[in-house]
Design a protein around this motif. Structure first.
Motif, PDB file in Angstrom:
ATOM      1  N   ASP A 182       0.881  -1.136   0.002  1.00 48.37           N
ATOM      2  CA  ASP A 182       0.146  -0.039   0.017  1.00 48.37           C
ATOM      3  C   ASP A 182       1.075   1.048  -0.063  1.00 48.37           C
ATOM      4  O   ASP A 182       1.275   1.772   1.087  1.00 48.37           O
ATOM      5  CB  ASP A 182      -0.869   0.121   1.097  1.00 48.37           C
ATOM      6  CG  ASP A 182      -1.953  -0.801   1.128  1.00 48.37           C
ATOM      7  OD1 ASP A 182      -3.139  -0.754   0.250  1.00 48.37           O
ATOM      8  OD2 ASP A 182      -2.168  -1.865   2.004  1.00 48.37           O
ATOM      9  N   VAL A 183       1.153   1.642  -1.239  1.00 48.27           N
ATOM     10  CA  VAL A 183       1.885   2.970  -1.342  1.00 48.27           C
ATOM     11  C   VAL A 183       0.876   4.225  -1.496  1.00 48.27           C
ATOM     12  O   VAL A 183      -0.012   4.229  -2.451  1.00 48.27           O
ATOM     13  CB  VAL A 183       2.999   2.773  -2.282  1.00 48.27           C
ATOM     14  CG1 VAL A 183       3.615   4.165  -2.771  1.00 48.27           C
ATOM     15  CG2 VAL A 183       4.182   1.966  -1.693  1.00 48.27           C
ATOM     16  N   PHE A 184       1.272   5.134  -0.966  1.00 49.74           N
ATOM     17  CA  PHE A 184       0.741   6.496  -1.173  1.00 49.74           C
ATOM     18  C   PHE A 184       1.710   7.305  -1.747  1.00 49.74           C
ATOM     19  O   PHE A 184       2.477   7.812  -0.970  1.00 49.74           O
ATOM     20  CB  PHE A 184       0.137   6.918   0.205  1.00 49.74           C
ATOM     21  CG  PHE A 184      -0.663   8.117   0.087  1.00 49.74           C
ATOM     22  CD1 PHE A 184      -2.069   8.497  -0.724  1.00 49.74           C
ATOM     23  CD2 PHE A 184      -0.512   9.254   0.790  1.00 49.74           C
ATOM     24  CE1 PHE A 184      -2.510   9.537  -0.820  1.00 49.74           C
ATOM     25  CE2 PHE A 184      -1.295  10.581   0.823  1.00 49.74           C
ATOM     26  CZ  PHE A 184      -2.482  10.552   0.059  1.00 49.74           C
ATOM     27  N   LEU A 185       1.639   7.257  -3.128  1.00 53.28           N
ATOM     28  CA  LEU A 185       2.897   7.716  -3.858  1.00 53.28           C
ATOM     29  C   LEU A 185       3.304   9.332  -3.077  1.00 53.28           C
ATOM     30  O   LEU A 185       4.500   9.625  -3.239  1.00 53.28           O
ATOM     31  CB  LEU A 185       2.896   7.767  -5.439  1.00 53.28           C
ATOM     32  CG  LEU A 185       4.160   7.767  -5.792  1.00 53.28           C
ATOM     33  CD1 LEU A 185       5.025   6.436  -5.731  1.00 53.28           C
ATOM     34  CD2 LEU A 185       4.058   7.898  -7.555  1.00 53.28           C
ATOM     35  N   ARG A 186       2.403  10.184  -3.392  1.00 50.78           N
ATOM     36  CA  ARG A 186       2.499  11.710  -3.274  1.00 50.78           C
ATOM     37  C   ARG A 186       3.071  11.831  -1.902  1.00 50.78           C
ATOM     38  O   ARG A 186       3.802  12.843  -1.446  1.00 50.78           O
ATOM     39  CB  ARG A 186       1.338  12.521  -3.290  1.00 50.78           C
ATOM     40  CG  ARG A 186       0.284  12.330  -2.713  1.00 50.78           C
ATOM     41  CD  ARG A 186      -1.044  13.061  -3.378  1.00 50.78           C
ATOM     42  NE  ARG A 186      -1.686  12.113  -4.262  1.00 50.78           N
ATOM     43  CZ  ARG A 186      -2.868  12.291  -4.443  1.00 50.78           C
ATOM     44  NH1 ARG A 186      -3.858  13.301  -4.024  1.00 50.78           N
ATOM     45  NH2 ARG A 186      -3.290  11.514  -5.393  1.00 50.78           N
ATOM     46  N   GLY A 187       2.905  10.939  -0.830  1.00 48.90           N
ATOM     47  CA  GLY A 187       3.215  10.962   0.508  1.00 48.90           C
ATOM     48  C   GLY A 187       4.764  10.276   0.453  1.00 48.90           C
ATOM     49  O   GLY A 187       5.619  10.953   1.128  1.00 48.90           O
ATOM     50  N   LEU A 188       4.745   9.365   0.028  1.00 47.11           N
ATOM     51  CA  LEU A 188       6.146   8.675  -0.238  1.00 47.11           C
ATOM     52  C   LEU A 188       7.459   9.453  -0.735  1.00 47.11           C
ATOM     53  O   LEU A 188       8.622   9.596  -0.006  1.00 47.11           O
ATOM     54  CB  LEU A 188       5.943   7.214  -0.744  1.00 47.11           C
ATOM     55  CG  LEU A 188       7.245   6.447  -0.761  1.00 47.11           C
ATOM     56  CD1 LEU A 188       7.798   6.068   0.590  1.00 47.11           C
ATOM     57  CD2 LEU A 188       7.074   5.124  -1.440  1.00 47.11           C
ATOM     58  N   VAL A 189       7.080  10.390  -1.742  1.00 50.67           N
ATOM     59  CA  VAL A 189       8.056  11.088  -2.508  1.00 50.67           C
ATOM     60  C   VAL A 189       8.239  12.230  -1.627  1.00 50.67           C
ATOM     61  O   VAL A 189       9.558  12.543  -1.625  1.00 50.67           O
ATOM     62  CB  VAL A 189       7.135  11.734  -3.661  1.00 50.67           C
ATOM     63  CG1 VAL A 189       7.900  12.789  -4.327  1.00 50.67           C
ATOM     64  CG2 VAL A 189       7.129  10.422  -4.781  1.00 50.67           C
TER      65      VAL A 189
END
Ligand code: UDP
Ligand code: MG
Length: 337
Positions: A182-189
């Motif tokens: 479960d990746v929340f890309l805009r958070g991870l970036v």
């Protein structure tokens, strides 16, 4: 960074998830080709999220006609975030742009993002300016959500952030190393901590088809974002326990006082029922929150892939292989998974 620009033209990849976008992928590929032509060295990577319409057929045709166009196609619908990750893995560029293919993320912004990248930014993030095109409900809920995430999570995402990003190869490689489900890309970036340059834009209007983000999917993504970046909700159990202990204490005092001095101890059905109802609701809430985290722990431990690829452009014979630019032909082997 600057050396690379002087010695060779870096390859730019543009990654576009597409779910039921048959009407959009063609015009989008055309528009991108116009915008990226001056750069010369580019590839367009569509990710077909198992569309039910003619998206895949259109992508096959586009890829056969134009060697700049590549695609991956999923075995089933894995969702937007997984499509972005598949695109990041498939992209070979020194810089990778992530964007929607419904024209809501204006392709005209890419040169500005490239300028920020050339200036040394590892991440250039499209920042949506508020505009009357976006409904009040969407603006309000998204602002509120980012505020909550900021308060309880480990990342700060400005309102108006979207998955419209240019990422340097260094960032892409790091992201590809994450295998969380479960990746929340805009958070991870943002969590990575690299300096981020914001590039403001006005959201375009979806040109064909309709949004696939239903309210339920939006809520799912919102929950994923919070759970990926915060364990604070688990603490709600402690807060609730304190509140209920306080209410319980008041009830206890009230019962003792009634028993000793007022003398009517039979009455009390209402307060008992309210206490049961409140406690029941509180417990279900806490169980639900714990369940969300436990479910994700299970998913991560099983290590199932986030997406499965059924087909890529390599399965589609190029109509004119001789037109393949040499820089691309070289990379085709260098970076093939
Ligand atoms: N998308 C996808 N898989 C899905 C839903 C959407 O790949 O299950 C793609 C879609 O084709 C689009 C982008 O993700 O390029 C954003 O989706 P959409 O426009 O439906 O969402 P909205 O812009 O309304 O948030
Ligand atoms: Mg959209």
């Amino acid at each position: 960074m600057s050396d690379r620009w002087e010695t060779e033209r870096p390859l730019l990849s543009v990654v576009l998830p597409a779910y039921n976008e048959a009407g959009n992928v063609g015009p989008m590929a055309e528009r991108l080709a116009e915008i990226l032509a001056p750069i010369g060295s580019y590839e367009i990577v569509f990710v077909d999220d198992c569309s039910k319409d003619a998206t895949l057929a259109t992508l096959r045709r586009l890829a056969a006609d134009d060697p700049h166009v590549r695609y991956v196609s999923f075995t089933r619908n894995f969702g937007h975030q997984s499509a972005l990750r598949a695109g990041l893995r498939h992209a070979r560029g020194d810089g990778v742009v992530l964007m929607d293919c419904d024209f809501e993320h204006p392709p005209e912004l890419i040169p500005e993002m490239i300028a920020a990248w050339r200036g040394g930014a590892k991440i250039a993030a499209g920042q949506r300016e508020s505009s009357p095109e976006i409904s009040f409900r969407k603006r309000f809920t998204s602002n509120l959500y980012y505020r909550v995430l900021d308060a309880i999570g480990d990342v700060r995402i400005e309102p108006g952030s979207a998955d419209f990003l240019l990422l340097d190869r260094q960032v892409v490689d790091i992201l590809n190393g994450f295998d969380d489900h479960d990746v929340f890309l805009r958070g991870l970036v943002r969590w990575l901590g690299f300096p981020l340059v914001k590039v403001p834009y006005h959201q375009g209007v979806r040109s064909e088809g309709q949004s696939s983000y239903t309210l339920r999917r939006m809520i799912d993504l919102a929950i994923s974002g919070i759970i990926a970046h915060s364990v604070r909700p688990l603490r709600i159990a402690i807060h609730l326990a304190l509140i209920f202990a306080f209410i319980g204490l008041l009830l206890l005092v009230y019962s003792v006082v009634s028993f000793l001095w007022i003398g009517h101890t039979v009455a009390g059905w209402t307060s008992t029922m309210s206490a049961i109802a409140i406690l029941g609701a509180g417990q279900f809430l806490v169980l639900g929150i714990i369940g969300e985290y436990v479910g994700r722990v299970l998913r991560e431990t099983r290590k199932w892939p986030s997406f499965l690829i059924a087909e890529t452009e390599a399965d589609t014979p190029a109509a004119h292989p001789e037109t393949l630019p040499s820089s691309l032909a070289a990379r085709r082997h260098a970076n093939e998974p």
